[in-house]
Design an enzyme around this catalytic site. Structure first.
Site, PDB file in Angstrom:
ATOM      1  N   GLY A  77      30.607   9.844  58.354  1.00  0.00           N
ATOM      2  CA  GLY A  77      29.206  10.172  58.572  1.00  0.00           C
ATOM      3  C   GLY A  77      28.667   9.388  59.759  1.00  0.00           C
ATOM      4  O   GLY A  77      28.618   8.161  59.728  1.00  0.00           O
ATOM      5  N   ASP A 102      33.023  12.300  61.844  1.00  0.00           N
ATOM      6  CA  ASP A 102      32.048  13.321  61.467  1.00  0.00           C
ATOM      7  C   ASP A 102      32.606  14.658  61.906  1.00  0.00           C
ATOM      8  O   ASP A 102      33.259  14.758  62.956  1.00  0.00           O
ATOM      9  CB  ASP A 102      30.701  13.052  62.147  1.00  0.00           C
ATOM     10  CG  ASP A 102      29.540  13.723  61.448  1.00  0.00           C
ATOM     11  OD1 ASP A 102      29.521  14.971  61.428  1.00  0.00           O
ATOM     12  OD2 ASP A 102      28.660  13.015  60.936  1.00  0.00           O
ATOM     13  N   ASN A 199      24.833  12.710  54.473  1.00  0.00           N
ATOM     14  CA  ASN A 199      23.489  13.074  54.048  1.00  0.00           C
ATOM     15  C   ASN A 199      23.465  13.494  52.583  1.00  0.00           C
ATOM     16  O   ASN A 199      24.350  14.214  52.115  1.00  0.00           O
ATOM     17  CB  ASN A 199      22.972  14.221  54.930  1.00  0.00           C
ATOM     18  CG  ASN A 199      21.491  14.453  54.743  1.00  0.00           C
ATOM     19  OD1 ASN A 199      20.741  13.552  54.359  1.00  0.00           O
ATOM     20  ND2 ASN A 199      21.045  15.663  55.025  1.00  0.00           N
ATOM     21  N   SER A 239      25.799   5.998  51.334  1.00  0.00           N
ATOM     22  CA  SER A 239      24.750   6.996  51.131  1.00  0.00           C
ATOM     23  C   SER A 239      23.895   6.599  49.935  1.00  0.00           C
ATOM     24  O   SER A 239      24.359   5.925  49.006  1.00  0.00           O
ATOM     25  CB  SER A 239      25.359   8.373  50.874  1.00  0.00           C
ATOM     26  OG  SER A 239      26.176   8.783  51.945  1.00  0.00           O
ATOM     27  N   THR A 240      22.643   7.033  49.966  1.00  0.00           N
ATOM     28  CA  THR A 240      21.782   6.852  48.803  1.00  0.00           C
ATOM     29  C   THR A 240      22.138   7.921  47.788  1.00  0.00           C
ATOM     30  O   THR A 240      22.005   9.118  48.062  1.00  0.00           O
ATOM     31  CB  THR A 240      20.299   6.958  49.200  1.00  0.00           C
ATOM     32  OG1 THR A 240      20.017   5.982  50.204  1.00  0.00           O
ATOM     33  CG2 THR A 240      19.412   6.719  47.995  1.00  0.00           C
ATOM     34  N   LYS A 398      -1.063  -0.885  54.126  1.00  0.00           N
ATOM     35  CA  LYS A 398      -1.748  -0.304  55.271  1.00  0.00           C
ATOM     36  C   LYS A 398      -2.054   1.154  54.967  1.00  0.00           C
ATOM     37  O   LYS A 398      -1.150   1.986  54.845  1.00  0.00           O
ATOM     38  CB  LYS A 398      -0.863  -0.399  56.524  1.00  0.00           C
ATOM     39  CG  LYS A 398      -1.567  -0.032  57.809  1.00  0.00           C
ATOM     40  CD  LYS A 398      -2.525  -1.122  58.231  1.00  0.00           C
ATOM     41  CE  LYS A 398      -3.084  -0.871  59.612  1.00  0.00           C
ATOM     42  NZ  LYS A 398      -4.044  -1.911  60.006  1.00  0.00           N
ATOM     43  N   GLY A 404       6.490   9.262  55.655  1.00  0.00           N
ATOM     44  CA  GLY A 404       7.372  10.371  56.003  1.00  0.00           C
ATOM     45  C   GLY A 404       8.801   9.880  55.982  1.00  0.00           C
ATOM     46  O   GLY A 404       9.140   8.905  55.309  1.00  0.00           O
ATOM     47  N   CYS A 407      13.799   9.249  53.467  1.00  0.00           N
ATOM     48  CA  CYS A 407      14.194   8.409  52.335  1.00  0.00           C
ATOM     49  C   CYS A 407      13.202   8.403  51.179  1.00  0.00           C
ATOM     50  O   CYS A 407      13.572   8.688  50.046  1.00  0.00           O
ATOM     51  CB  CYS A 407      14.433   6.976  52.812  1.00  0.00           C
ATOM     52  SG  CYS A 407      15.824   6.812  53.949  1.00  0.00           S
ATOM     53  N   PHE A 408      11.957   8.031  51.452  1.00  0.00           N
ATOM     54  CA  PHE A 408      11.029   7.739  50.366  1.00  0.00           C
ATOM     55  C   PHE A 408      10.874   8.916  49.394  1.00  0.00           C
ATOM     56  O   PHE A 408      11.065   8.781  48.197  1.00  0.00           O
ATOM     57  CB  PHE A 408       9.671   7.337  50.922  1.00  0.00           C
ATOM     58  CG  PHE A 408       9.600   5.901  51.384  1.00  0.00           C
ATOM     59  CD1 PHE A 408      10.712   5.076  51.327  1.00  0.00           C
ATOM     60  CD2 PHE A 408       8.417   5.370  51.871  1.00  0.00           C
ATOM     61  CE1 PHE A 408      10.665   3.760  51.753  1.00  0.00           C
ATOM     62  CE2 PHE A 408       8.345   4.047  52.294  1.00  0.00           C
ATOM     63  CZ  PHE A 408       9.473   3.248  52.230  1.00  0.00           C
TER      64      PHE A 408
END
Length: 688
Positions: A77, A102, A199, A239-240, A398, A404, A407-408
């Site tokens: 990756g 990749d 991904n 990877s997450t 903040k 954006g 990830c989140f």
């Protein structure tokens, strides 16, 4: 080519054709196991000297153990995680050959050229040294006269001996040890450690669509690793991934399904029992979880000065040895005190929880900003007040138009799916609300703009300053600016002008056209969206300007710093000299940053104070990136002159060309309203 500097013993042979790794694979969603089936598999580190096969698990704790050394690492990756992570590992471990693979040939081509596919401050320098090698040079070891020789960044002071130092250090030449390749299977087969950094987006269809993680690419890579990895290789999740993915990897690398025909004939519930056969008997691997904690725009800082390195493993002797092996890679530049070892499932879940907690804080303060706008309170004053409470802290308070990035939102939804799969619907709903609040904040900002413009955008020009989801990156995934553009399109504006200092206009145009699936949205096609390479053209005759990304050049307030974070400590840029020992790669990196930041423009040609750079790879005449630069004047990803501060906006000039009433909507809290009021610009900020 970069590999031309490698000794013949380190150059990988080619010719093995890869199977389709990331294509033609059915999408799969993670499932939550209903029982604990975790088990450990022996590493090659558990081999006794006289044995040719791994020892049985029940003998691993009593057998002689060979210490495992790493000479090759393969990272599968080459995206936002794999590319920078592998580059930094290679930079700090010059004796280890790091190969990034990749299936996307275009991406690999760009990593092997001077046109990197992503922009991150400091990344090009790291890649250039590790990929191309460097010349030997003499490093002046006298600290600058205006710096205290005792002032050190934390790493600069680490492991130093007090005593006399030489006024000059000789640094030897360096051979390349970072390779980018599309030869996936052969690179995996040669590696002692295989990092999986592909991904893992949110599923868009099927069971769990909208919240579950799409493991298509990850599953394909895992099967490729199972077929080709050498016995005893350490497989590392970068990877997450959903919690308990390590169990899925263990099953995949131990067993292979027989054939598509037998799968269709068998009942689904019997697949794990009767239709699986071990295709590589006697081959075992150890699975580790090593999640990344990178922030776009500061990824290199986060990698060079991590606040923690998290390594999850099984608690068996072989699992702990595998964790120690990986930890030694990081110890080349990371203090041991920052390397945390946990069980593998805690590590997997910690990544999801970390991002969810950070996003929760953003949504929480944004919910308060809505109340502030109705009551006359100031959200920045509230954030400052509550941030003084040590139980709360002042980070991620903040208010703005919402988060954006890739990830989140994805990680929160993965946590939601996990909770709901476990029957914890209330927990899932709690975290789902964080995403809902984020979308509400962005939409509320868009509605506020429309309302202040008499509820119509017809015949008006709206300017967005910032398209990337965050400053100092060309990453536009899940960009709030794009969603705002979609909302404004429904109002029929005369023009929606967009300017971003880190995104190539041609690249943004292509992306918007693909995402909107509307061939008439762009100005050149008769639509209202215009992507400008010049900020003043974007603002000319604008009815309203929106700050949608917190780039420093847009600010009229001082940039904030997080001095408590290790990655920000390097930004203080003190002279790290004198070096009592031989300078490490980190020492040279910090000194180069210091010299470039303090020298007048043009002092060091090519930003090379040590004259150590070797020529960058040349481009063929058909290079699409060179063509893009010729047509647009800008590189595809980011500002190539990253060591020079970009010019601050001349708000007086912008004010002179705006339509009255001059409206500016600050979606990031970086504008001093009183300062711009003197120029006749009325500023409306989130939470005020």
């Amino acid at each position: 080519m970069a590999t031309s500097f490698l000794p013949s013993s380190l150059i990988l042979t080619t010719g093995v054709e890869d199977s389709g790794l990331f294509t033609d694979v059915a999408s799969t969603a993670p499932t939550t196991p209903d029982r604990d089936l975790s088990y450990s598999m022996a590493l090659s580190a558990t081999l006794a000297p006289d044995y040719e096969k791994p020892l049985p698990l029940d003998r691993a704790h009593v057998s002689p153990v060979k210490k495992q050394y790493v000479s090759r690492i393969c990272c599968v990756g080459a995206g936002y995680v794999g590319g920078p992570t592998a580059a930094v590992i290679a930079y700090h471990n010059p004796d280890i050959l790091v190969t990034v693979v990749d299936k996307n040939e275009e991406r690999i081509r760009r990593w092997n050229s001077k046109h990197l596919p992503i922009y991150e401050p400091g990344l090009a320098e790291i890649v250039r040294i590790a990929r191309d090698g460097s010349k030997g040079f003499r490093l002046p070891n006298e600290p600058a006269e205006n710096d205290n020789a005792d002032s050190r960044t934390p790493h600069g002071a680490y492991n130093r001996r007090n005593g006399p130092y030489s006024t000059e250090k000789h640094v030897h030449y360096r051979i390349p040890n970072l390779i980018f390749s599309d030869k996936v299977s052969e690179s995996i087969s040669a590696a002692d450690i295989v990092l999986i950094a592909v991904n893992t987006p949110t599923k868009s269809r099927g069971v769990g669509a909208g919240s579950a993680t799409d493991m298509t690419a990850f599953e394909a890579v895992t099967k490729e690793v199972a077929r080709h990895a050498m016995p005893g290789a350490i497989i590392v999740e970068k990877s997450t991934v959903p919690c308990r993915t390590a169990e899925f990897i263990q099953k995949t690398v131990s067993w292979q399904l027989l054939s598509p025909k037998s799968l269709r004939e068998e009942e689904p519930g019997q697949l794990m029992t009767s239709q699986m056969t071990n295709q590589r008997p006697g081959v075992y691997f150890e699975i580790l979880s090593n999640p990344e904690f990178l922030s776009a725009g500061t990824a290199v800082k986060d990698l060079m000065h991590p606040d923690r390195i998290l390594i999850g493993s099984s608690k068996t002797p072989s699992g702990l040895r595998a964790a120690d092996t990986l930890a030694r890679i990081y110890e080349a530049w990371v203090p041991r005190s920052r390397i945390i070892k946990t069980n593998v499932y805690s590590s997997e879940l910690a990544k999801l929880v970390a991002n969810s907690m950070l996003a929760q804080r953003i949504s929480s303060i944004n919910s308060i900003s809505a109340i502030c706008e109705k009551t006359g309170a100031d959200v920045s004053e509230i954030a400052e007040s509550i941030g003084c409470d040590p139980r709360i802290g002042d980070k991620f308070l903040k208010a703005g138009i919402g988060f954006g990035g890739s990830c989140f939102k994805k990680d929160i939804l993965s946590l939601v799916y996990l909770a709901e799969s476990l029957g914890l619907d209330e927990v899932g709903e709690y975290w789902r609300q964080v995403v809902k609040m984020n979308e509400y904040q962005r939409d509320r900002f868009s509605r506020r703009v429309i309302q202040r413009l008499n509820n119509t955008l017809a015949g008006k020009k709206i300017t967005l300053l910032g398209y990337a989801f965050k400053a100092n990156t060309s990453d536009t995934r899940e960009s709030p600016a794009f969603e705002i553009i979609k909302t404004f399109l429904e109002e029929g504006p005369r023009q929606i002008a967009v300017y971003d200092p880190c995104c190539n206009p041609e690249v943004v145009k292509t992306e918007i056209k693909q995402l909107l699936k509307d061939r008439t949205a762009l100005e050149e096609d008769g639509g209202p969206i215009a992507i400008h390479p010049n900020v003043y053209n974007a603002c000319d005759h604008s009815d309203a300007i929106l700050i949608t990304t917190e780039f420093d050049e847009f600010r009229s307030t001082p940039a904030e710093s997080n001095e408590s974070h290790p990655s920000s400590q390097s930004s203080r840029l003190v002279d790290p000299r004198p070096f009592y020992d031989q300078p490490s790669p980190m020492d040279i990196f910090l000194l180069q940053k210091y010299l470039l930041s303090t020298a007048p423009a043009g002092r060091y040609p090519n930003d090379d104070p040590f004259k150590r750079y070797l020529p960058e790879p040349g481009c063929p005449s058909s290079c699409p990136d060179c063509s893009l630069i010729r047509t647009s004047g800008l590189p595809a990803a980011g500002n190539s002159d990253e060591n020079r501060l970009r010019e601050k906006l001349d708000w007086r000039r912008i004010s002179s060309c705006m339509k009255k009433p001059k409206l500016l909507f600050d979606g990031k809290g970086i504008i001093d309203a009183s300062e711009l009021a003197l120029l006749g610009i009325h500023v409306e900020s989130v939470g005020r």
